[in-house]
Design an enzyme around this catalytic site. Structure first.
Site, PDB file in Angstrom:
ATOM      1  N   ASP A   1      34.733  62.423  27.887  1.00 31.77           N
ATOM      2  CA  ASP A   1      35.920  61.642  28.267  1.00 31.77           C
ATOM      3  C   ASP A   1      37.233  62.179  27.692  1.00 31.77           C
ATOM      4  OD1 ASP A   1      34.683  60.810  25.864  1.00 31.77           O
ATOM      5  OD2 ASP A   1      35.478  58.778  25.972  1.00 31.77           O
TER       6      ASP A   1
ATOM      7  N   GLU B   1      32.814  58.366  24.722  1.00 35.15           N
ATOM      8  CA  GLU B   1      32.795  58.479  23.257  1.00 35.15           C
ATOM      9  C   GLU B   1      34.003  57.770  22.662  1.00 35.15           C
ATOM     10  OE1 GLU B   1      33.677  59.415  19.373  1.00 35.15           O
ATOM     11  OE2 GLU B   1      34.924  60.241  20.951  1.00 35.15           O
ATOM     12  N   GLU B   2      35.154  57.902  23.340  1.00 31.61           N
ATOM     13  CA  GLU B   2      36.395  57.350  22.787  1.00 31.61           C
ATOM     14  C   GLU B   2      36.371  55.819  22.725  1.00 31.61           C
ATOM     15  OE1 GLU B   2      38.449  59.084  21.325  1.00 31.61           O
ATOM     16  OE2 GLU B   2      38.325  61.107  22.143  1.00 31.61           O
TER      17      GLU B   2
HETATM   18 ZN   LIG Z   1      38.679  61.340  20.062  1.00 31.03          ZN
HETATM   19 ZN   LIG Z   2      36.315  63.468  20.172  1.00 28.23          ZN
END
Ligand SMILES: [Zn+2]
Ligand SMILES: [Zn+2]
Length: 443
Positions: free
Chosen positions: A100, A167-168
């Site tokens: 992402d 992930e963010e």
């Molecule tokens: Zn990040």
């Molecule tokens: Zn990252």
């Protein structure tokens, strides 16, 4: 379990299974791939996608892996990709890249800069940028897949390569695990990844045995008061004064309740209340980020925040039915990333044989978060390692040091890694470690 012991034995032999001579050969193979990998990187960089929306990026990873002969499953935990290559007996090794981008408007001014703009689910119009460098992660992932496929005769075992969404938002790893990553697909004995690093020179590799990144919790506090006229405070319960006391008292959690030898952060990042000079509001809202390494410290901080909020409200005489509401955003919790210490040291020693002592350096842990940690936490027997790969162009690093300038951090609109250095170093390092774990012997 069988593969596990085989691999530990392989690590223990004095002559490395993947010797410097083959390291040279691998470096040559990486260089041959670089023009094609850089074309993929430029495409990914110019077309970043926000968390949960990584459809195009996932499609690129899936198509590449399929071409190489991996068995590919898409839409695992949202947009996740799982590519499996079974190649005889041996350990299961998993290599992960996250996919992402971020709601950041790129300001590097570089020719290939992202021009993508979107309107978020919250209705905010924003640019989108790979400001965390996940485009370098995906590109190196493709590099590793190509090199492992091309060198199938040199290793034995099962390679699981995953493209992870979101992930963010601290959600993607959990979503993939909940969607059967370790039950529908071979469960790994080793999990590997890298993250580009904005604080040290391009091409260096950083490793941190043990805790490397923190537990990250987001907490909301709704402080309720009793509103009224600003000229008659005696008839109100002022939530701004109460919330201010809570903010002050929260500072004692880390300073007075946690051992100075443990790491912890409680930051109030947002404080909103009121609308007009002469009105005492009836509520205030606080948003906190809470960081720790161990579960014990994390529990103490989260319990302490609830206790302090309630205790201050009682001290302020708030009615029982208007006590503060403390909400921990469990969906976005990112657990600490723990690099299995002995495994980390062994891999670092191995990387030093091919990259040299000066390029492989131990790094202190940081209080940032990374949901890669979840893959190793599922089962204590899994050995887990994420390494840093430096991305600051050497000239830029030297100039900043000389002038006392701070470098742009990850997530900055100015973050412009030396992509060829990051991608070639990461591709080589991840392939070398994977080969080391699954190698058939000196080649
Ligand atoms: Zn990040
Ligand atoms: Zn990252």
């Amino acid at each position: 379990m069988r593969g596990f012991w085989v691999s530990v034995a392989a690590l223990a032999v004095s002559a490395p299974a993947f010797a410097p001579a083959s390291a040279q050969a691998l470096r040559g193979e990486v260089q041959e791939q670089m023009p094609s990998l850089m074309a993929i990187y430029q495409d990914l960089h110019a077309n970043p996608e926000l968390s949960f929306m990584e459809v195009r990026s996932a499609g690129i990873l899936a198509a590449e892996a399929r071409k190489l002969g991996f068995s590919v499953t898409e839409k695992v935990g949202g947009t996740g990709v799982v590519a499996v290559m079974k190649n005889g007996d041996g350990p299961v090794v998993m290599v992960r890249a996250d996919m992402d981008g971020l709601p950041v408007t790129e300001q590097t001014g570089l020719p290939g800069a992202s021009k993508v703009r979107v309107t978020t689910a919250e209705g905010v119009e924003t640019g989108v940028m790979h400001a965390c460098g996940h485009d370098t992660h995906m590109t190196a992932w493709i590099g590793v897949a190509r090199l492992m496929a091309a060198n199938k005769d040199k290793w034995s075992g099962t390679l699981v390569m995953i493209g992870q969404p979101a992930e963010e938002r601290g959600a993607g790893a959990r979503m993939m695990l909940e969607d059967g990553l370790y039950t529908r697909f071979p469960k790994p004995e080793y999990v590997l990844a890298f993250h580009d690093a904005a604080q040290f020179p391009a091409g260096k590799i950083g490793y941190t045995p043990g805790y490397a990144l923190a537990n990250v919790d987001s907490v909301d506090i709704l402080v309720k008061g009793v509103g009224g006229h600003g000229a008659y405070p005696q008839a109100t319960k002022d939530p701004i004064v109460l919330a201010s006391r809570i903010v002050g008292a929260l500072q004692t959690l880390v300073s007075r309740e946690i051992s100075p030898l443990d790491s912890a952060v409680v930051t109030v990042g947002s404080f909103h209340a009121g609308a007009k000079h002469n009105i005492i509001s009836d509520e205030a809202r606080l948003q906190l980020t809470v960081r720790s390494y161990t579960d014990t410290v994390r529990d103490h901080l989260l319990d302490g925040i609830a206790r302090i909020a309630k205790g201050e409200a009682i001290a302020a005489g708030i009615p029982d039915d208007r006590m503060p509401v403390v909400t921990v955003q469990r969906d976005e919790y990112t657990p600490a990333t723990y690099n299995t210490p002995a495994f980390t040291e062994e891999m670092a020693a191995f990387l030093k044989t091919s990259f040299g002592e000066e390029r492989v350096v131990q790094m202190p842990p940081v209080m940032g978060g990374e949901d890669f940690g979840r893959f190793g936490r599922e089962d204590k027997s899994i050995k887990s390692l994420i390494v840093w790969v430096g991305g600051v162009p050497q000239a830029e690093y030297d100039a900043a040091k000389k002038e006392g300038r701070t470098l742009p951090s990850l997530h900055s609109p100015f973050w412009a890694p030396d992509a060829p250095a990051v991608i070639s170093t990461a591709t080589e390092a991840l392939t070398a470690m994977t080969m080391k774990l699954m190698g058939k012997g000196a080649s």
